[in-house]
Design an enzyme around this catalytic site. Structure first.
Site, PDB file in Angstrom:
ATOM      1  N   GLY A   1       4.995   2.531   1.499  1.00 56.86           N
ATOM      2  CA  GLY A   1       5.985   3.394   0.869  1.00 56.86           C
ATOM      3  C   GLY A   1       6.369   4.549   1.784  1.00 56.86           C
ATOM      4  O   GLY A   1       7.545   4.861   1.953  1.00 56.86           O
ATOM      5  N   ASP A   2       5.353   5.170   2.392  1.00 52.66           N
ATOM      6  CA  ASP A   2       5.614   6.308   3.289  1.00 52.66           C
ATOM      7  C   ASP A   2       6.419   5.848   4.506  1.00 52.66           C
ATOM      8  O   ASP A   2       7.346   6.520   4.952  1.00 52.66           O
ATOM      9  CB  ASP A   2       4.286   6.921   3.770  1.00 52.66           C
ATOM     10  CG  ASP A   2       3.523   7.551   2.618  1.00 52.66           C
ATOM     11  OD1 ASP A   2       4.144   7.810   1.565  1.00 52.66           O
ATOM     12  OD2 ASP A   2       2.300   7.769   2.747  1.00 52.66           O
TER      13      ASP A   2
ATOM     14  N   SER B   1       0.836  -1.197   0.000  1.00 55.51           N
ATOM     15  CA  SER B   1       0.000   0.000   0.000  1.00 55.51           C
ATOM     16  C   SER B   1       0.871   1.246   0.000  1.00 55.51           C
ATOM     17  O   SER B   1       2.086   1.185   0.225  1.00 55.51           O
ATOM     18  CB  SER B   1      -0.896   0.009   1.243  1.00 55.51           C
ATOM     19  OG  SER B   1      -0.108   0.287   2.382  1.00 55.51           O
ATOM     20  N   LYS B   2       0.218   2.357  -0.250  1.00 51.68           N
ATOM     21  CA  LYS B   2       0.915   3.635  -0.251  1.00 51.68           C
ATOM     22  C   LYS B   2       1.571   3.879   1.109  1.00 51.68           C
ATOM     23  O   LYS B   2       2.662   4.429   1.198  1.00 51.68           O
ATOM     24  CB  LYS B   2      -0.084   4.745  -0.576  1.00 51.68           C
ATOM     25  CG  LYS B   2       0.517   6.131  -0.561  1.00 51.68           C
ATOM     26  CD  LYS B   2      -0.419   7.123  -1.187  1.00 51.68           C
ATOM     27  CE  LYS B   2      -0.295   8.519  -0.606  1.00 51.68           C
ATOM     28  NZ  LYS B   2       0.937   8.866   0.074  1.00 51.68           N
ATOM     29  N   ARG B   3       0.878   3.437   2.148  1.00 50.48           N
ATOM     30  CA  ARG B   3       1.419   3.650   3.494  1.00 50.48           C
ATOM     31  C   ARG B   3       2.749   2.924   3.722  1.00 50.48           C
ATOM     32  O   ARG B   3       3.614   3.405   4.440  1.00 50.48           O
ATOM     33  CB  ARG B   3       0.400   3.233   4.565  1.00 50.48           C
ATOM     34  CG  ARG B   3      -0.206   4.457   5.228  1.00 50.48           C
ATOM     35  CD  ARG B   3      -1.062   4.089   6.403  1.00 50.48           C
ATOM     36  NE  ARG B   3      -2.299   3.456   5.945  1.00 50.48           N
ATOM     37  CZ  ARG B   3      -2.901   2.471   6.593  1.00 50.48           C
ATOM     38  NH1 ARG B   3      -2.393   1.995   7.710  1.00 50.48           N
ATOM     39  NH2 ARG B   3      -4.025   1.963   6.119  1.00 50.48           N
TER      40      ARG B   3
END
Ligand code: GLU
Length: 513
Positions: free
Chosen positions: A268-269, A264-266
């Protein structure tokens, strides 16, 4: 199945609901590799029938991302082609006509149940599903008289068209990765195919009608679409297209780098890597998400990295250019289980590709980085920038790393690493460096291989400590005690600059006590 001797035509069919996720990029890539390998066509279809989820800019983003990665499109909104339009919102008439075909053939029916009525049913019947077991108790054209149905439509009541799924069937999906997958039709509900409220089909109908009309031979898509495959098969059959049904490939998920579950994008963050090909500015939230391009990745490296997330060439080969990938790609070597998103490997690929591109090309990529640091690249020759980049490239993972490693080629140091000063700039060093500057001024050649033995001989003759003198020299020219070979640096920056930097250092650096 009649896919033998059939022209390979594949499609990438994103919905413009936001930035293209890196998993979607891999799906596009596998479609592209397969199409190119078979001399087939790659189609880009924009699936924008869900107006609620439409995001401005998303379609341009898709085009730009695919272009950046070199994933070429043969037929699409921009490219045109014989089976257009390639944007679903421009194909309403086609879908309307196909909905009518199913209604006329008794393969679909009209249903008037309001959301509130459906909600009430769900509350009344546990695990309610709109299907053969329940449809006669609902308000639709199967349970109602034809006149009544017509009257409701004439009075302007909204309705949907549902696919009439026959129970008791074994639906066979041929998946090139998963083999024959058999699904009992009883578990499928009577999917909504069309909504009168916005006069638009649902993506189920549009997706399938378009696959047929665009003569798609292979549907290669993400695993999350596996549950819709039986619907695909049944609709092809209902339309009488069964003998041209596509082969399926449902690709495994991309998983979190450090555990189970979908990437998920999270993630990556949290772990510091992009999950989008290009930077994305969300028009609603104003939030910016990192992109591979803006983070300094080369498109070839991203392509190579993604290709290996779920596929291997059958041996240990890792670095493969696009032509090699096209030649070697095969679903026989695709895994069925999810692929962990090993982003460190992505960095490694980028490092490797940066070593392989010509210095002149690297120089072009370096120029914007120089500008961003207020260095005018025009003040230096192309060959100078290329030589500087070439000298430090073994130390970089990203183009942006060039700055930290090569900045001293473009600006004399204004500060000197205090630790190095303490260690290397002893009380006698200013005098030694002044003498070195004098020696250099008299040198006929600054060619690295010629200058080096002469300076080293001078150090020896004077009984100086080689390491101390060379490190002080480096400190004066670079500002710290790191970087490529010293005499390669001085050859490139030249005699005047080298001497000026030594003199500046002698003036500025306070010798350590
Ligand atoms: N529009 C769908 C998506 O974006 C297409 C899925 C498919 O490939 O059929 O996921």
């Amino acid at each position: 199945m009649s896919t033998q001797n059939r022209e390979v035509r594949v499609r990438f069919a994103p919905s413009p609901t936001g930035p293209l996720h890196i998993g979607g990029v891999r799906t596009a890539l596998y479609n592209y590799l397969f199409a190119r390998q078979h001399g087939g066509k790659m189609i880009l279809r924009i699936e924008d029938t869900d107006s609620q989820r439409f995001v401005p800019g998303a379609e341009d983003y898709i085009n730009e991302a695919l272009a950046w990665l070199g994933i070429g499109i043969d037929e699409g909104v921009r490219e045109g082609g014989p089976y257009g339009p390639y944007k679903q919102s421009e194909r309403r008439d086609i879908y309307r006509e196909h909905v009518k075909m199913l209604l006329d053939a008794g393969k679909a029916y009209i249903a008037f149940d309001t959301p509130a009525e459906l909600e009430a049913k769900r509350a009344e019947i546990p695990n309610f599903q709109y299907d053969a077991s329940t449809r006669m108790s609902m308000r639709n054209s199967l349970s109602m008289q034809a006149e009544e149905v017509q009257a409701l439509i004439d009075a302007g009541n909204q309705y949907v068209v549902r696919f009439k799924i026959e129970p008791g069937r074994d639906v066979e999906v041929h998946d090139m990765l998963r083999g024959l997958v058999t699904i009992k039709s009883d578990i499928l509900d009577d999917k909504v195919l069309y909504k009168s409220a916005d006069d638009l089909p649902t993506y189920h109908l549009a997706n399938i009608v378009d696959d047929h009309l665009m003569k798609i031979s292979h549907v290669i898509r993400g695993e999350e679409w596996l549950p819709s495959a039986p619907l695909h098969v049944l609709l092809y059959e209902a339309f009488g297209w069964a003998d041209t049904a596509p082969e399926f490939v449902h690709l495994p998920l991309l998983l979190k780098p450090d555990g189970k579950g979908k990437l998920s994008k999270r993630d990556g963050d949290r772990l510091g890597f992009p999950v989008f090909p290009l930077e994305w500015h969300d028009p609603k939230s104003g939030e910016t998400s990192r992109g591979y391009r803006e983070s300094g990745y080369l498109p070839q490296a991203v392509v190579n990295f993604l290709a290996l997330l779920g596929w291997n060439p059958g041996d240990d080969t890792e670095v493969m250019g696009i032509d090699e990938l096209i030649a070697k790609f095969s679903f026989d070597h695709c895994s069925r289980s999810g692929a962990k998103f090993a982003f460190d490997k992505g960095k490694w690929f980028n490092h490797t590709y940066l070593q392989n591109i010509p210095d002149a090309e690297l120089a072009e990529l370096f120029k914007p980085v120089l500008k961003a640091h207020e260095i005018d690249p025009a003040a230096f020759s192309d060959s100078y920038i290329a030589a500087a980049a070439g000298m430090v490239k073994s130390r970089i993972n990203f183009v942006s790393d060039l700055w930290d490693n090569a900045r001293f080629f473009f600006a004399a140091p204004t500060e000197y690493d205090p630790k190095a000063v303490k260690k290397r700039w002893s009380a006698e060093m200013p005098a030694i460096m002044t003498a070195l500057a004098e020696l250099l001024a008299a040198e006929p050649s600054f060619v690295s291989a010629e200058l080096e033995p002469r300076v080293l001989a001078w150090i020896e003759q004077n009984g100086y400590h080689l390491g101390n003198v060379m490190n002080a020299f480096r400190l004066a020219v670079v500002g710290e005690c790191k970087g490529p070979h010293m005499f390669d640096i001085t050859e490139l920056i030249g005699k005047d600059e080298t001497i000026a930097r030594i003199k500046a250092a002698v003036e500025r650096i306070q010798p350590a006590e």
